[in-house]
Design an enzyme around this catalytic site. Sequence first.
Site, PDB file in Angstrom:
ATOM      1  N   ASP A 299       4.286 -11.781  -6.368  1.00 57.37           N
ATOM      2  CA  ASP A 299       2.666 -11.387  -6.190  1.00 57.37           C
ATOM      3  C   ASP A 299       1.895 -12.454  -6.127  1.00 57.37           C
ATOM      4  O   ASP A 299       0.416 -13.101  -6.092  1.00 57.37           O
ATOM      5  CB  ASP A 299       1.864 -10.985  -6.837  1.00 57.37           C
TER       6      ASP A 299
ATOM      7  N   LYS B 192       2.625 -14.857  -1.137  1.00 58.54           N
ATOM      8  CA  LYS B 192       4.418 -15.351   0.155  1.00 58.54           C
ATOM      9  C   LYS B 192       3.649 -14.912   1.077  1.00 58.54           C
ATOM     10  O   LYS B 192       3.635 -15.675   2.498  1.00 58.54           O
ATOM     11  CB  LYS B 192       4.741 -15.083  -0.201  1.00 58.54           C
TER      12      LYS B 192
ATOM     13  N   GLY C 275       4.900  -6.249  -1.221  1.00 57.46           N
ATOM     14  CA  GLY C 275       3.652  -5.436  -0.777  1.00 57.46           C
ATOM     15  C   GLY C 275       3.406  -7.260  -1.018  1.00 57.46           C
ATOM     16  O   GLY C 275       2.778  -7.875  -1.438  1.00 57.46           O
ATOM     17  N   HIS C 276       3.377  -7.349   0.626  1.00 58.59           N
ATOM     18  CA  HIS C 276       2.930  -8.363   0.791  1.00 58.59           C
ATOM     19  C   HIS C 276       1.872  -8.468   1.965  1.00 58.59           C
ATOM     20  O   HIS C 276       1.394  -7.887   2.667  1.00 58.59           O
ATOM     21  CB  HIS C 276       3.802  -9.598   2.627  1.00 58.59           C
TER      22      HIS C 276
ATOM     23  N   GLN D   9       9.373 -10.618  -3.946  1.00 59.37           N
ATOM     24  CA  GLN D   9       9.153 -11.005  -5.385  1.00 59.37           C
ATOM     25  C   GLN D   9       9.141 -12.566  -5.583  1.00 59.37           C
ATOM     26  O   GLN D   9       9.356 -13.165  -5.070  1.00 59.37           O
ATOM     27  CB  GLN D   9      10.763 -10.412  -6.476  1.00 59.37           C
TER      28      GLN D   9
HETATM   29  P1  IMP Z   1      12.116  -3.199  -8.647  1.00 60.01           P
HETATM   30  O1  IMP Z   1      12.557  -3.266  -7.950  1.00 60.01           O
HETATM   31  O2  IMP Z   1      11.079  -1.406  -8.312  1.00 60.01           O
HETATM   32  O3  IMP Z   1      13.205  -2.440  -9.034  1.00 60.01           O
HETATM   33  O4  IMP Z   1      10.997  -3.347 -10.004  1.00 60.01           O
HETATM   34  C1  IMP Z   1      11.637  -4.133 -10.792  1.00 60.01           C
HETATM   35  C2  IMP Z   1      10.319  -4.818 -11.382  1.00 60.01           C
HETATM   36  O5  IMP Z   1      10.271  -5.859 -10.231  1.00 60.01           O
HETATM   37  C3  IMP Z   1       9.552  -4.574 -12.584  1.00 60.01           C
HETATM   38  O6  IMP Z   1       8.659  -5.214 -12.910  1.00 60.01           O
HETATM   39  C4  IMP Z   1       8.222  -4.623 -10.888  1.00 60.01           C
HETATM   40  O7  IMP Z   1       7.143  -4.181 -11.228  1.00 60.01           O
HETATM   41  C5  IMP Z   1       8.660  -6.174 -10.200  1.00 60.01           C
HETATM   42  N1  IMP Z   1       8.345  -6.277  -8.723  1.00 60.01           N
HETATM   43  C6  IMP Z   1       9.234  -5.707  -8.036  1.00 60.01           C
HETATM   44  N2  IMP Z   1       8.971  -5.846  -6.422  1.00 60.01           N
HETATM   45  C7  IMP Z   1       7.300  -6.527  -6.962  1.00 60.01           C
HETATM   46  C8  IMP Z   1       7.118  -7.300  -6.341  1.00 60.01           C
HETATM   47  O8  IMP Z   1       6.971  -7.612  -4.759  1.00 60.01           O
HETATM   48  N3  IMP Z   1       5.818  -8.337  -6.452  1.00 60.01           N
HETATM   49  C9  IMP Z   1       5.871  -8.325  -7.980  1.00 60.01           C
HETATM   50  N4  IMP Z   1       6.870  -7.524  -8.995  1.00 60.01           N
HETATM   51  C10 IMP Z   1       7.789  -6.571  -8.625  1.00 60.01           C
HETATM   52 MG    MG Z   2       3.094  -8.250  -3.660  1.00 58.99          MG
END
Ligand code: IMP
Ligand code: MG
Length: 426
Positions: free
Chosen positions: A18, A21, A45-46, A226
Amino acid sequence: MFDAKTACVVVVGAQWGDEGKGKLVDVLAERADVVVRYQGGANAGHTVVIGDSHFILRQIPSGILHGGVTCVVGNGVVLEPETFFGELDELARRGIDTTGRIFVSDRAHLVLPLHKLLDAASEKSQKIGTTGRGIGPAYEDKYGRRGIRVVDLRRLDCARELLVHRVQRANRLLELMGSPDRASLEAHGELLERLAPRVLPLAADTGLLVHRALRGGKRVLLEGAQGALLDVDHGTYPYVTSSNTTAGGAAVGAGIGPTAIDGVLGVVKAYTTRVGNGPLPTEAESPFDERLRELGGEFGSVTGRPRRCGWFDATVVRYAVRVNGLTGLAVTKLDVLDSFPEIPVCTAYRLDDQSCEEMPTEVDALGRVKPIYEVHEGWRQPTGGARKLADLPAAARAYLDRLEALSGAAVRYVSVGTRRDQIIEV
Ligand code: IMP
Ligand code: MG
């Protein structure tokens, strides 16, 4: 970023995701020919803001909003087809024509409803605070060599056979986890049948496509999802996502060799946020966390969860510079700090009364560290109108200089608002 010697650039998050990007890729894509997503899935989520329009892209590269850009979902991505087509339809509805300029790797693995059921039922996922999008279980199937890939849709009869085992296995696991949910073989079969005619026309050997583009003198942007601290190898394990978010993952997940990459831009917020569980050493105390959250609009774009907010952590960014080989930094959301009279920056940690300049491997140790702060004077002026460094107040420039010195990578961009034009190129 792009010049005569720089044709292939990776954009990565250098904190916990977040970082903005989406906006950076949207800005840079103006000068790119191809934009590739290389890992993650619909957990990303971009957010891109154009005029009064907000676009939140989960599966489709943020470059899609530029008409001339070809977008690729690489082999390293786990593809959630419903989200993907939902986004394509939404883009079409909003007048953005994607015909002929979006491709999906035939080697990409599919995220199926059974993966989401497993993610939701898993106690582990709850402890980590996943996005619940089935990302972990889909990568588990990939590395367990039982995944279903885009290429499998070419032979639906075989895909259906694979499904029998996958659905049975998922249901056994769901039962073990005490979940009342069950995956339906029939529903999964219908899903693949419905998807095949839509996915297959977009399926390609996308590594070859990128290779040919580079050989033909085109500019390629590899878009990470991420951030470094969520990388499965380098992040705050086990509080991480299930893919390699760092620049090394870009070569693997886009299907090109590492020598093809010319530069790596790390995106950082002027402060720090994290969504989900796990240590966040510089998490701010009330009322500063609420203020950062409110001013920065810090709510998850996928899950809507409030993000945890804190101060800039140079230990984190120094680490991200190293593990990504960053050649430049983009500092985003500087404007969010406009009203703070004092802005702390963490320069290093203390761990059990010892000084600690590197990221500890043990997550418990990171949970115990005490940040060492230096406090910067705020600028208390709006920065959203700045278009060059000289437009910024002296205290804001001093703040950026300090982030650069502490991080060890040059600041190349500064973002001062959500809009496309609110960017300073250094
Ligand atoms: P998962 O990717 O859904 O398995 O989540 C694993 C961890 O990564 C959790 O703490 C999520 O909140 C975090 N996470 C996954 N995708 C994002 C992202 O795009 N932005 C911020 N945190 C993320
Ligand atoms: Mg995001």
